[in-house]
Design a protein around this motif. Structure first.
Motif, PDB file in Angstrom:
ATOM      1  N   LYS A   1       7.488   9.558  -6.509  1.00 49.77           N
ATOM      2  CA  LYS A   1       8.906   9.284  -6.711  1.00 49.77           C
ATOM      3  C   LYS A   1       9.597   8.876  -5.414  1.00 49.77           C
ATOM      4  O   LYS A   1      10.427   7.963  -5.390  1.00 49.77           O
ATOM      5  N   MET A   2       9.254   9.571  -4.325  1.00 49.19           N
ATOM      6  CA  MET A   2       9.930   9.357  -3.044  1.00 49.19           C
ATOM      7  C   MET A   2       9.303   8.238  -2.233  1.00 49.19           C
ATOM      8  O   MET A   2       9.814   7.865  -1.174  1.00 49.19           O
ATOM      9  N   LYS A   3       8.153   7.724  -2.701  1.00 49.16           N
ATOM     10  CA  LYS A   3       7.393   6.706  -1.976  1.00 49.16           C
ATOM     11  C   LYS A   3       7.019   7.184  -0.578  1.00 49.16           C
ATOM     12  O   LYS A   3       7.086   6.448   0.406  1.00 49.16           O
ATOM     13  N   THR A   4       6.635   8.463  -0.515  1.00 51.04           N
ATOM     14  CA  THR A   4       6.165   9.068   0.721  1.00 51.04           C
ATOM     15  C   THR A   4       4.751   9.594   0.476  1.00 51.04           C
ATOM     16  O   THR A   4       4.099   9.231  -0.501  1.00 51.04           O
ATOM     17  N   THR A   5       4.272  10.471   1.349  1.00 45.34           N
ATOM     18  CA  THR A   5       2.902  10.972   1.285  1.00 45.34           C
ATOM     19  C   THR A   5       2.906  12.494   1.243  1.00 45.34           C
ATOM     20  O   THR A   5       3.615  13.144   2.021  1.00 45.34           O
ATOM     21  N   HIS A   6       2.087  13.039   0.360  1.00 44.60           N
ATOM     22  CA  HIS A   6       1.890  14.490   0.293  1.00 44.60           C
ATOM     23  C   HIS A   6       0.626  14.859   1.058  1.00 44.60           C
ATOM     24  O   HIS A   6      -0.406  14.193   0.933  1.00 44.60           O
TER      25      HIS A   6
ATOM     26  N   ILE B   1       0.845  -1.184   0.000  1.00 45.63           N
ATOM     27  CA  ILE B   1       0.000   0.000   0.000  1.00 45.63           C
ATOM     28  C   ILE B   1       0.885   1.239   0.000  1.00 45.63           C
ATOM     29  O   ILE B   1       1.791   1.369   0.836  1.00 45.63           O
ATOM     30  N   HIS B   2       0.634   2.158  -0.912  1.00 44.52           N
ATOM     31  CA  HIS B   2       1.310   3.451  -0.896  1.00 44.52           C
ATOM     32  C   HIS B   2       0.250   4.534  -0.841  1.00 44.52           C
ATOM     33  O   HIS B   2      -0.498   4.747  -1.806  1.00 44.52           O
ATOM     34  N   LEU B   3       0.147   5.197   0.302  1.00 44.89           N
ATOM     35  CA  LEU B   3      -0.754   6.335   0.433  1.00 44.89           C
ATOM     36  C   LEU B   3      -0.045   7.541  -0.178  1.00 44.89           C
ATOM     37  O   LEU B   3       0.810   8.162   0.452  1.00 44.89           O
TER      38      LEU B   3
ATOM     39  N   ALA C   1      -4.426  17.561   9.572  1.00 44.70           N
ATOM     40  CA  ALA C   1      -4.063  16.255   9.024  1.00 44.70           C
ATOM     41  C   ALA C   1      -2.660  15.854   9.481  1.00 44.70           C
ATOM     42  O   ALA C   1      -2.427  14.700   9.866  1.00 44.70           O
ATOM     43  N   ARG C   2      -1.733  16.799   9.446  1.00 37.63           N
ATOM     44  CA  ARG C   2      -0.373  16.501   9.900  1.00 37.63           C
ATOM     45  C   ARG C   2      -0.359  16.184  11.397  1.00 37.63           C
ATOM     46  O   ARG C   2       0.375  15.296  11.845  1.00 37.63           O
ATOM     47  N   ALA C   3      -1.167  16.904  12.146  1.00 28.11           N
ATOM     48  CA  ALA C   3      -1.236  16.629  13.584  1.00 28.11           C
ATOM     49  C   ALA C   3      -1.754  15.222  13.840  1.00 28.11           C
ATOM     50  O   ALA C   3      -1.271  14.517  14.745  1.00 28.11           O
TER      51      ALA C   3
ATOM     52  N   TYR D   1       5.705  11.898   5.566  1.00 26.64           N
ATOM     53  CA  TYR D   1       4.689  12.728   4.920  1.00 26.64           C
ATOM     54  C   TYR D   1       5.245  14.113   4.592  1.00 26.64           C
ATOM     55  O   TYR D   1       4.588  15.136   4.764  1.00 26.64           O
ATOM     56  N   SER D   2       6.466  14.123   4.083  1.00 32.84           N
ATOM     57  CA  SER D   2       7.164  15.377   3.795  1.00 32.84           C
ATOM     58  C   SER D   2       7.190  15.730   2.311  1.00 32.84           C
ATOM     59  O   SER D   2       7.775  16.742   1.926  1.00 32.84           O
ATOM     60  N   ALA D   3       6.567  14.928   1.445  1.00 31.77           N
ATOM     61  CA  ALA D   3       6.627  15.179   0.009  1.00 31.77           C
ATOM     62  C   ALA D   3       5.970  16.514  -0.327  1.00 31.77           C
ATOM     63  O   ALA D   3       4.821  16.768   0.058  1.00 31.77           O
ATOM     64  N   PRO D   4       6.660  17.391  -1.050  1.00 27.97           N
ATOM     65  CA  PRO D   4       6.086  18.707  -1.368  1.00 27.97           C
ATOM     66  C   PRO D   4       4.982  18.676  -2.413  1.00 27.97           C
ATOM     67  O   PRO D   4       4.241  19.647  -2.558  1.00 27.97           O
ATOM     68  N   SER D   5       4.871  17.585  -3.182  1.00 26.47           N
ATOM     69  CA  SER D   5       3.822  17.480  -4.198  1.00 26.47           C
ATOM     70  C   SER D   5       3.444  16.014  -4.365  1.00 26.47           C
ATOM     71  O   SER D   5       4.140  15.105  -3.893  1.00 26.47           O
ATOM     72  N   LEU D   6       2.344  15.780  -5.070  1.00 28.14           N
ATOM     73  CA  LEU D   6       1.929  14.401  -5.346  1.00 28.14           C
ATOM     74  C   LEU D   6       2.940  13.691  -6.234  1.00 28.14           C
ATOM     75  O   LEU D   6       3.228  12.504  -6.024  1.00 28.14           O
TER      76      LEU D   6
END
Length: 464
Positions: A78-83, A41-43, A54-56, A68-73
Motif C-alpha cells: 500500500k505504501m510502496k515501501t519495503t518491509h 521495480i518495487h522491492l 538487513a536494516r544495517a 523500509y519502514s513498512a510494518p507488514s508486507l
C-alpha cells in the motif's frame, strides 16, 4: 535490448515488478544499492535471519529509513515501501509478490525456499549457485511444472557465461569451451579460513574493515566456487565437465584461443565442448598481464575457410592456426547487475541461464585426512573442497554433493583428496534438499548410468 524502456513503461503505468528478497548479505546488498535507481521495480519485502543486519545493510547502501519502514508486507504494498522481517514463508506466499530472489548462500535452505516459491506460483532468481550446482536441473524441472521461471543470477559469472554461449550459438559459431577466470595455484586447494587472506592479497584488518567472510572467500580460493560455477555453466549450456576435473591452465585473455583447443591441436582440452577455468597466475605464481580473473569467456571455432578469412580480415586474436577465437567479458559486477535477471524474468519470462541437463556435479573432496566423528563444514572450510566431475561419474560412485556437505558427521575415515560418498556420512534424509537431490538423480541420470545408491538404510546400484 529494451529492458529499461519496458521498466519505464511499468513505472509510468503504476504496475511495477514486485519482488521479494531472501537474504540481505553482501550480494543482496549490492542489488539493494541499485533498486532505488531502477524504475518499474518495487522491492516489497526482505526476509533475513537477522532483520537488524538487513536494516544495517540498507543504511550502508544509502536507503533512507522511511523507505523500509513498512510494518507488514501488506503495508509495504500500500505504501510502496519495503518491509524487513525474518519470515521467508510469508514473503514467498504473499499474493502481490511475483519474483523471489534467493540470496542466502545456504544451499539446503535455498532449495527449500525455491520449492516453496514455486508452489506459490512465484518466479525464482537463484543467487545461491551452490544450490544450483547440486540440484539445479531438478529446480528447473519443478519450476516448469509450476508454470514459473527459475533462473541463474545475471552479474554472477555463470549467468554471464551462459549469455556468451548463447551469443555464440545464435550467431552460428560452434562452441569449443566456455568458462570463467580465477586466481589459482595448486597449493590453494588446502587453504582454510585461517590462511585465505595471505593468498588473497588482503590483510586481516582490511578484510575485517570490509566485512568480508573468510569462509566464503576461501571457497573461491580453494577451487570450490569455480567448480560450483562451472557445474552451473555446464548444466545450463549442455557443455561437459572435463574427465579429470578443472585444470586451471594459466593464460592471458589473448591466450584463450590457443589454450582452449583439443590436445591433438596443441591445446589443453580432452575434447571439444567442455567447461574450464583460466588462471591469472603462472605456475610460479607470477601475475599474468591482461588476465580474465574477474571475467568470463567463450571459445568458438571457425569451421570453414571463409570464416577463418573473416577472422584474419578483422584482425581477430586467434590461435596460431587462425581457427579458434574467444569472446569475453573481463569484469562481472555481481549483485550490481542482478536487475537484469529481474527485468528479464519479470518482463520477458526468460531466465538469464537455467539448467537444461545434468552433465556436471561438484563432489565434496577431503582437504586432509579425515577421521570418523569429524563434522564436515562445507565449502570454503577446513575439511572439504569441491571437485568438478562428470555427472555420470558422480552418480556411479555415489558422490556426496558439496552443497550438502555441511554439518554432517563423518562415519568412516576418508583420505586426503578422496571423493566423499553418501555412505561416508550420517545423513538426515528428511531434509527437502536431500529429497530434491534424490529426485533429481532418479529423473536426470544419463541413460545407462549405473547409480550407486545409499538411501533409506539400504545400499546397492540401479541402472537408469
Amino acid at each position: 535490448m529494451n529492458l529499461f524502456s519496458k521498466l519505464r513503461e511499468r513505472e509510468a503505468s503504476g504496475r511495477p515488478l514486485r519482488v521479494g528478497l531472501i537474504g540481505a548479505g553482501k550480494f543482496g546488498s549490492m542489488y539493494l544499492a541499485q533498486v532505488p535507481r531502477t524504475p518499474g521495480i518495487h522491492l516489497v519485502g526482505i526476509a533475513d535471519l537477522s532483520p537488524a543486519n538487513a536494516r544495517a545493510n540498507l543504511a550502508r547502501v544509502d536507503w533512507p529509513g522511511e523507505r523500509y519502514s513498512a510494518p507488514s508486507l501488506d503495508d509495504a504494498v500500500k505504501m510502496k515501501t519495503t518491509h524487513v522481517g525474518d519470515d521467508w514463508q510469508a514473503l514467498v506466499a504473499h499474493p502481490e509478490i511475483g519474483i523471489i530472489i534467493e540470496c542466502t548462500g545456504n544451499p539446503p535452505a535455498a532449495v527449500e525456499h525455491a520449492l516453496a516459491a514455486f508452489r506459490h506460483g512465484k518466479h525464482v532468481i537463484n543467487v545461491t549457485v551452490e544450490a544450483d550446482a547440486f540440484c539445479g536441473p531438478l529446480l528447473a524441472h519443478k519450476a516448469a511444472q509450476a508454470g514459473v521461471i527459475y533462473s541463474l543470477a545475471y552479474g554472477d559469472q555463470p549467468g554471464l557465461a551462459c549469455e556468451l554461449v548463447d551469443w555464440a550459438r545464435t550467431a552460428g559459431f560452434p562452441v569449443v569451451a566456455a568458462g570463467r577466470g580465477h586466481k589459482w595455484l595448486p597449493q590453494y586447494r588446502e587453504s582454510t579460513p585461517d590462511t585465505v587472506w595471505i593468498h588473497w592479497g588482503l590483510t586481516a584488518e582490511q578484510a575485517r574493515e570490509g566485512g568480508l567472510n573468510p569462509k566464503m572467500f576461501n571457497a573461491f580460493l580453494d577451487g570450490s566456487k569455480p567448480a560450483i560455477e562451472s557445474a552451473a555453466i555446464a548444466n545450463a549450456t549442455g557443455l561437459e565437465a572435463p574427465d579429470a576435473g578443472l585444470s586451471f591452465p594459466p593464460g592471458s585473455i589473448d591466450d584463450i584461443p590457443t589454450l582452449m583447443r583439443p590436445k591433438s591441436e596443441g591445446g589443453i582440452l580432452d575434447r571439444k565442448g567442455l567447461v574450464e577455468v583460466v588462471s591469472c597466475l603462472t605456475t610460479d605464481g607470477v601475475q599474468i598481464p591482461y588476465d580474465i580473473r574477474k571475467g568470463v569467456w567463450v571459445c568458438i571455432e571457425a569451421d570453414t575457410d571463409y570464416i577463418r578469412r573473416c577472422f584474419k580480415e578483422y584482425s581477430v586474436v586467434t590461435d596460431p592456426d587462425g581457427r579458434y577465437m574467444s569472446m569475453y567479458r573481463r569484469w562481472h559486477m555481481i549483485g550490481l547487475e542482478l536487475g537484469i535477471s529481474v527485468a528479464s524474468v519479470g518482463l520477458r519470462n526468460e531466465p538469464t541461464g537455467v539448467a537444461t541437463c545434468f552433465n556436471a556435479d561438484v563432489v565434496a573432496t577431503a582437504k586432509r585426512d579425515l577421521a570418523p566423528g569429524e563434522m564436515l563444514d562445507g565449502e570454503g572450510g577446513y575439511t572439504v573442497f569441491g571437485k568438478l566431475v562428470p555427472a555420470q561419474r558422480s552418480l556411479a560412485q555415489g558422490g556426496l554433493p558439496l552443497g550438502l556437505a555441511h554439518h554432517l558427521k563423518l562415519l568412516r575415515p576418508v583420505g586426503k583428496d578422496q571423493l566423499l560418498t553418501w555412505s561416508d556420512v550420517a545423513l538426515d534424509e528428511t531434509l527437502p534438499a536431500v529429497k530434491a537431490r534424490k529426485d533429481m538423480e532418479a529423473i536426470f541420470a544419463p541413460r545407462g548410468t549405473v547409480v550407486s545408491a545409499a538411501w533409506g538404510g539400504w545400499a546397492g546400484t540401479v541402472v537408469s
